[in-house]
Design a protein around this motif. Structure first.
Motif, PDB file in Angstrom:
ATOM      1  N   GLN A 170      -7.549  -5.136   1.432  1.00 25.47           N
ATOM      2  CA  GLN A 170      -8.670  -5.493   2.318  1.00 25.47           C
ATOM      3  C   GLN A 170      -9.028  -6.969   2.198  1.00 25.47           C
ATOM      4  N   HIS A 222     -10.983   7.054   3.234  1.00 25.93           N
ATOM      5  CA  HIS A 222      -9.904   6.072   3.439  1.00 25.93           C
ATOM      6  C   HIS A 222     -10.138   5.334   4.760  1.00 25.93           C
ATOM      7  N   ILE A 225      -7.706  -1.653  10.234  1.00 26.96           N
ATOM      8  CA  ILE A 225      -6.614  -2.407  10.877  1.00 26.96           C
ATOM      9  C   ILE A 225      -6.527  -2.017  12.355  1.00 26.96           C
ATOM     10  N   LEU A 226      -6.694  -0.733  12.596  1.00 29.36           N
ATOM     11  CA  LEU A 226      -6.708  -0.263  13.993  1.00 29.36           C
ATOM     12  C   LEU A 226      -7.805  -1.003  14.774  1.00 29.36           C
ATOM     13  N   MET A 245      -4.958   2.691  -7.323  1.00 31.38           N
ATOM     14  CA  MET A 245      -5.134   2.843  -5.884  1.00 31.38           C
ATOM     15  C   MET A 245      -6.356   2.080  -5.416  1.00 31.38           C
ATOM     16  N   MET A 246      -7.417   2.131  -6.231  1.00 36.74           N
ATOM     17  CA  MET A 246      -8.655   1.440  -5.841  1.00 36.74           C
ATOM     18  C   MET A 246      -8.436  -0.064  -5.793  1.00 36.74           C
ATOM     19  N   ILE A 286      -8.909   1.839   5.300  1.00 39.97           N
ATOM     20  CA  ILE A 286      -8.115   0.606   5.460  1.00 39.97           C
ATOM     21  C   ILE A 286      -7.336   0.651   6.784  1.00 39.97           C
ATOM     22  N   GLY A 287      -6.681   1.773   7.036  1.00 40.03           N
ATOM     23  CA  GLY A 287      -5.900   1.920   8.272  1.00 40.03           C
ATOM     24  C   GLY A 287      -6.791   1.865   9.500  1.00 40.03           C
ATOM     25  N   MET A 344       0.836  -1.204   0.000  1.00 37.17           N
ATOM     26  CA  MET A 344       0.000   0.000   0.000  1.00 37.17           C
ATOM     27  C   MET A 344       0.870   1.254   0.000  1.00 37.17           C
ATOM     28  N   GLY A 383      -4.579   9.515  14.211  1.00 36.86           N
ATOM     29  CA  GLY A 383      -3.605   8.835  13.365  1.00 36.86           C
ATOM     30  C   GLY A 383      -4.012   8.882  11.909  1.00 36.86           C
TER      31      GLY A 383
HETATM   32 CO1  HCB Z   1      -6.402   7.989  -1.618  1.00 36.12          CO
HETATM   33  N1  HCB Z   1      -5.107   9.421  -1.284  1.00 36.12           N
HETATM   34  N2  HCB Z   1      -7.619   9.283  -2.419  1.00 36.12           N
HETATM   35  N3  HCB Z   1      -7.489   6.464  -1.968  1.00 36.12           N
HETATM   36  N4  HCB Z   1      -4.975   6.911  -1.088  1.00 36.12           N
HETATM   37  C1  HCB Z   1      -3.922   9.071  -0.508  1.00 36.12           C
HETATM   38  C2  HCB Z   1      -4.254   9.176   0.975  1.00 36.12           C
HETATM   39  C3  HCB Z   1      -2.869  10.169  -0.980  1.00 36.12           C
HETATM   40  C4  HCB Z   1      -1.828  10.530   0.096  1.00 36.12           C
HETATM   41  C5  HCB Z   1      -2.169   9.724  -2.298  1.00 36.12           C
HETATM   42  C6  HCB Z   1      -1.130  10.710  -2.758  1.00 36.12           C
HETATM   43  O1  HCB Z   1      -1.436  11.708  -3.322  1.00 36.12           O
HETATM   44  N5  HCB Z   1       0.139  10.413  -2.494  1.00 36.12           N
HETATM   45  C7  HCB Z   1      -3.812  11.348  -1.337  1.00 36.12           C
HETATM   46  C8  HCB Z   1      -4.098  12.397  -0.237  1.00 36.12           C
HETATM   47  C9  HCB Z   1      -3.325  13.676  -0.443  1.00 36.12           C
HETATM   48  C10 HCB Z   1      -3.662  14.697   0.599  1.00 36.12           C
HETATM   49  O2  HCB Z   1      -3.281  14.615   1.716  1.00 36.12           O
HETATM   50  N6  HCB Z   1      -4.388  15.711   0.238  1.00 36.12           N
HETATM   51  C11 HCB Z   1      -5.075  10.632  -1.768  1.00 36.12           C
HETATM   52  C12 HCB Z   1      -6.107  11.209  -2.571  1.00 36.12           C
HETATM   53  C13 HCB Z   1      -5.793  12.590  -3.128  1.00 36.12           C
HETATM   54  C14 HCB Z   1      -7.336  10.564  -2.810  1.00 36.12           C
HETATM   55  C15 HCB Z   1      -8.540  11.114  -3.602  1.00 36.12           C
HETATM   56  C16 HCB Z   1      -8.903  12.606  -3.369  1.00 36.12           C
HETATM   57  C17 HCB Z   1      -8.253  10.800  -5.090  1.00 36.12           C
HETATM   58  C18 HCB Z   1      -9.263  11.335  -6.071  1.00 36.12           C
HETATM   59  O3  HCB Z   1     -10.417  11.008  -6.009  1.00 36.12           O
HETATM   60  N7  HCB Z   1      -8.779  12.160  -6.943  1.00 36.12           N
HETATM   61  C19 HCB Z   1      -9.676  10.186  -3.079  1.00 36.12           C
HETATM   62  C20 HCB Z   1     -10.244  10.721  -1.747  1.00 36.12           C
HETATM   63  C21 HCB Z   1     -11.691  10.629  -1.604  1.00 36.12           C
HETATM   64  C22 HCB Z   1     -12.114  11.067  -0.186  1.00 36.12           C
HETATM   65  O4  HCB Z   1     -11.657  10.546   0.804  1.00 36.12           O
HETATM   66  N8  HCB Z   1     -13.015  12.016  -0.089  1.00 36.12           N
HETATM   67  C23 HCB Z   1      -8.900   8.962  -2.758  1.00 36.12           C
HETATM   68  C24 HCB Z   1      -9.440   7.685  -2.822  1.00 36.12           C
HETATM   69  C25 HCB Z   1      -8.743   6.517  -2.506  1.00 36.12           C
HETATM   70  C26 HCB Z   1      -9.298   5.116  -2.766  1.00 36.12           C
HETATM   71  C27 HCB Z   1     -10.829   5.011  -2.553  1.00 36.12           C
HETATM   72  C28 HCB Z   1      -8.967   4.705  -4.163  1.00 36.12           C
HETATM   73  C29 HCB Z   1      -8.411   4.276  -1.782  1.00 36.12           C
HETATM   74  C30 HCB Z   1      -9.035   4.108  -0.385  1.00 36.12           C
HETATM   75  C31 HCB Z   1      -9.721   2.778  -0.179  1.00 36.12           C
HETATM   76  C32 HCB Z   1     -10.145   2.612   1.255  1.00 36.12           C
HETATM   77  O5  HCB Z   1      -9.539   3.116   2.204  1.00 36.12           O
HETATM   78  N9  HCB Z   1     -11.224   1.894   1.430  1.00 36.12           N
HETATM   79  C33 HCB Z   1      -7.179   5.165  -1.636  1.00 36.12           C
HETATM   80  C34 HCB Z   1      -5.926   4.711  -1.154  1.00 36.12           C
HETATM   81  C35 HCB Z   1      -5.793   3.217  -0.960  1.00 36.12           C
HETATM   82  C36 HCB Z   1      -4.845   5.589  -0.885  1.00 36.12           C
HETATM   83  C37 HCB Z   1      -3.404   5.245  -0.444  1.00 36.12           C
HETATM   84  C38 HCB Z   1      -2.661   4.707  -1.668  1.00 36.12           C
HETATM   85  C39 HCB Z   1      -3.232   4.244   0.658  1.00 36.12           C
HETATM   86  C40 HCB Z   1      -3.966   4.549   1.973  1.00 36.12           C
HETATM   87  C41 HCB Z   1      -3.900   3.321   2.839  1.00 36.12           C
HETATM   88  O6  HCB Z   1      -4.852   2.568   2.911  1.00 36.12           O
HETATM   89  N10 HCB Z   1      -2.735   3.048   3.460  1.00 36.12           N
HETATM   90  C42 HCB Z   1      -2.882   6.665   0.023  1.00 36.12           C
HETATM   91  C43 HCB Z   1      -1.371   6.864  -0.041  1.00 36.12           C
HETATM   92  C44 HCB Z   1      -0.728   6.893   1.314  1.00 36.12           C
HETATM   93  O7  HCB Z   1      -1.327   6.959   2.348  1.00 36.12           O
HETATM   94  N11 HCB Z   1       0.576   6.886   1.302  1.00 36.12           N
HETATM   95  C45 HCB Z   1      -3.648   7.598  -0.911  1.00 36.12           C
HETATM   96  C46 HCB Z   1      -2.483   1.838   4.245  1.00 36.12           C
HETATM   97  C47 HCB Z   1      -2.999   1.993   5.677  1.00 36.12           C
HETATM   98  C48 HCB Z   1      -2.748   0.685   6.433  1.00 36.12           C
HETATM   99  O8  HCB Z   1      -2.229   3.035   6.296  1.00 36.12           O
HETATM  100  O9  HCB Z   1      -1.886   5.309   7.260  1.00 36.12           O
HETATM  101  O10 HCB Z   1      -4.236   4.540   6.627  1.00 36.12           O
HETATM  102  P1  HCB Z   1      -2.894   4.239   7.128  1.00 36.12           P
HETATM  103  O11 HCB Z   1      -3.154   3.609   8.578  1.00 36.12           O
HETATM  104  C49 HCB Z   1      -2.135   3.164   9.459  1.00 36.12           C
HETATM  105  C50 HCB Z   1      -1.611   4.239  10.410  1.00 36.12           C
HETATM  106  O12 HCB Z   1      -1.682   5.553   9.893  1.00 36.12           O
HETATM  107  C51 HCB Z   1      -2.382   4.043  11.690  1.00 36.12           C
HETATM  108  O13 HCB Z   1      -2.664   2.652  11.694  1.00 36.12           O
HETATM  109  C52 HCB Z   1      -2.833   2.159  10.366  1.00 36.12           C
HETATM  110  C53 HCB Z   1      -2.268   0.753  10.293  1.00 36.12           C
HETATM  111  O14 HCB Z   1      -0.933   0.699  10.721  1.00 36.12           O
HETATM  112  N12 HCB Z   1      -3.639   4.757  11.898  1.00 36.12           N
HETATM  113  C54 HCB Z   1      -4.054   5.215  13.111  1.00 36.12           C
HETATM  114  C55 HCB Z   1      -4.593   5.050  10.986  1.00 36.12           C
HETATM  115  N13 HCB Z   1      -5.601   5.669  11.565  1.00 36.12           N
HETATM  116  C56 HCB Z   1      -5.318   5.783  12.871  1.00 36.12           C
HETATM  117  C57 HCB Z   1      -6.051   6.366  13.889  1.00 36.12           C
HETATM  118  C58 HCB Z   1      -5.497   6.393  15.170  1.00 36.12           C
HETATM  119  O15 HCB Z   1      -6.203   6.956  16.137  1.00 36.12           O
HETATM  120  C59 HCB Z   1      -4.241   5.823  15.395  1.00 36.12           C
HETATM  121  C60 HCB Z   1      -3.499   5.237  14.358  1.00 36.12           C
END
Ligand code: HCB
Length: 212
Positions: A70, A103, A109-110, A62-63, A105-106, A45, A179
Motif C-alpha cells: 500500500q 482485504h 487498486i480497482l 502478511m500484514m 488492497i485489490g 503480494m 472479483g
Molecule cells: Co489475508 N488471507 N487474511 N490478509 N491475505 C489471504 C486472502 C489467504 C488466501 C492466504 C492463504 O491462506 N493463502 C487467506 C484466505 C483463505 C480463504 O479463502 N479462506 C487469508 C486469511 C485466512 C486471512 C485471515 C483470516 C488470517 C487470520 O487472521 N488468521 C485474515 C482475514 C481477516 C478478515 O478479513 N476478516 C487475513 C488478514 C490479512 C491481512 C490484514 C494481514 C492482509 C490484508 C491487508 C489489506 O488488505 N489491507 C492480508 C493479505 C495481504 C493477504 C494476501 C497475502 C494478499 C491479498 C492481496 O492483497 N493481494 C492473501 C493471499 C492471496 O490472495 N493470494 C491472503 C493483492 C491484490 C492486488 O490482489 O486479488 O485482492 P487481489 O485483487 C486483484 C484482483 O483480484 C482484482 O483486482 C485486483 C488488482 O489486480 N479484483 C477485482 C479485486 N477485487 C475486485 C473486484 C472486482 O469487481 C473486480 C476485480
C-alpha cells in the motif's frame, strides 16, 4: 527491469520504506505507474500469499507485506492521470470489499484504475454489509456495483448481494461486477453477476463493456 524485481522483493520483505523509495525511483526513470503496480508490487503480494498458504510465512509477514504494497501504491497513485481522464466521464461505480472481509488492497487498486479510466467512483471501504452496499448504490444512483472478496467464506455474501437485489426488485438497476483472488468466472455466472475480472486491469474493460 531491476527496479520492478526490487519492488517485488521489498513487498516480500514487508519493507515499506524500500517500496516508497523504489516506487519513487521507478517514476523518476519513466516507468508507467500501472506497470509498476502490476509487474513490481503485485507479484510480491502473490508470493507472500503462497508462502502463507504453505506455512513458510505467518500473519505478521502478511500484514507487513500488505502495508508495504500500500505504501508503494500510494506513491504510484500520485502519477496516475486522473485529471486528464476526468474529461470523459464513463459512469458511476460503487466499490466495496464485501461483508466480513478486511482485504482491501485489490479493491483499492480497482478504485485507482477506475478513476484513472474516467469513472466516478464511490469507495465504501472494507467489510461492508450487503444492505449498506445496496443502500449506497441507490443513493448514489450508481451504474455499477464492484465488489471484492478475498476469502472463500466471504464470497458467499456476493451471492447474498445478488439475491437481495432480486428480492428488492432492483436487479436491473445496477450491473454487478465481482472479483478478488478466490472469485472465478464460474462463480460469477453461478450467482448471476454481470461481470468478472481476474485483475483490476481486466475489470476496467469489463466495466466499459457493461456500460456500452
Ligand atoms: Co489475508 N488471507 N487474511 N490478509 N491475505 C489471504 C486472502 C489467504 C488466501 C492466504 C492463504 O491462506 N493463502 C487467506 C484466505 C483463505 C480463504 O479463502 N479462506 C487469508 C486469511 C485466512 C486471512 C485471515 C483470516 C488470517 C487470520 O487472521 N488468521 C485474515 C482475514 C481477516 C478478515 O478479513 N476478516 C487475513 C488478514 C490479512 C491481512 C490484514 C494481514 C492482509 C490484508 C491487508 C489489506 O488488505 N489491507 C492480508 C493479505 C495481504 C493477504 C494476501 C497475502 C494478499 C491479498 C492481496 O492483497 N493481494 C492473501 C493471499 C492471496 O490472495 N493470494 C491472503 C493483492 C491484490 C492486488 O490482489 O486479488 O485482492 P487481489 O485483487 C486483484 C484482483 O483480484 C482484482 O483486482 C485486483 C488488482 O489486480 N479484483 C477485482 C479485486 N477485487 C475486485 C473486484 C472486482 O469487481 C473486480 C476485480
Amino acid at each position: 527491469m531491476s527496479v520492478l524485481s526490487d519492488m517485488t522483493a521489498a513487498v516480500i520483505r514487508g519493507d515499506s520504506a524500500a517500496c516508497v523509495e523504489l516506487a519513487t525511483r521507478a517514476l523518476e526513470s519513466g516507468v508507467d505507474p500501472l506497470r509498476a503496480i502490476k509487474e513490481g508490487l503485485a507479484p510480491g503480494m502473490d508470493a507472500v500469499g503462497k508462502g502463507f498458504e504453505s506455512g513458510e510465512l505467518y500473519l505478521p509477514d502478511m500484514m507487513l507485506a500488505g502495508e508495504a504494497m500500500q505504501a508503494g501504491v500510494a506513491v504510484l497513485e500520485s502519477a496516475l492521470p486522473a485529471a486528464e481522464a476526468a474529461q470523459h466521464r464513463m459512469g458511476k461505480v460503487v466499490v466495496a470489499t464485501i461483508q466480513g472481509d478486511v482485504h482491501d488492497i485489490g479493491k483499492n487498486i480497482l478504485r485507482l484504475l477506475l478513476v484513472a479510466s474516467g469513472f466516478d467512483v464511490v469507495d465504501l471501504g472494507r467489510d461492508v454489509k450487503v444492505a449498506t452496499i445496496i443502500e449506497r448504490a441507490r443513493q448514489e444512483q450508481a451504474d455499477i456495483i464492484g465488489v471484492s472478496a478475498l476469502m472463500t467464506t466471504t464470497m458467499m455474501y456476493m451471492k447474498e448481494l445478488l439475491e437481495e437485489l432480486v428480492e428488492l426488485d432492483l436487479r436491473d438497476a445496477f450491473k454487478v461486477m465481482v472479483g478478488g483472488a478466490p472469485v472465478t468466472e464460474d462463480w460469477a455466472q453461478e450467482i448471476g453477476a454481470d461481470g468478472y475480472a481476474r485483475d483490476a486491469f481486466g475489470a476496467i474493460h469489463v466495466a466499459e463493456g457493461l456500460l456500452s
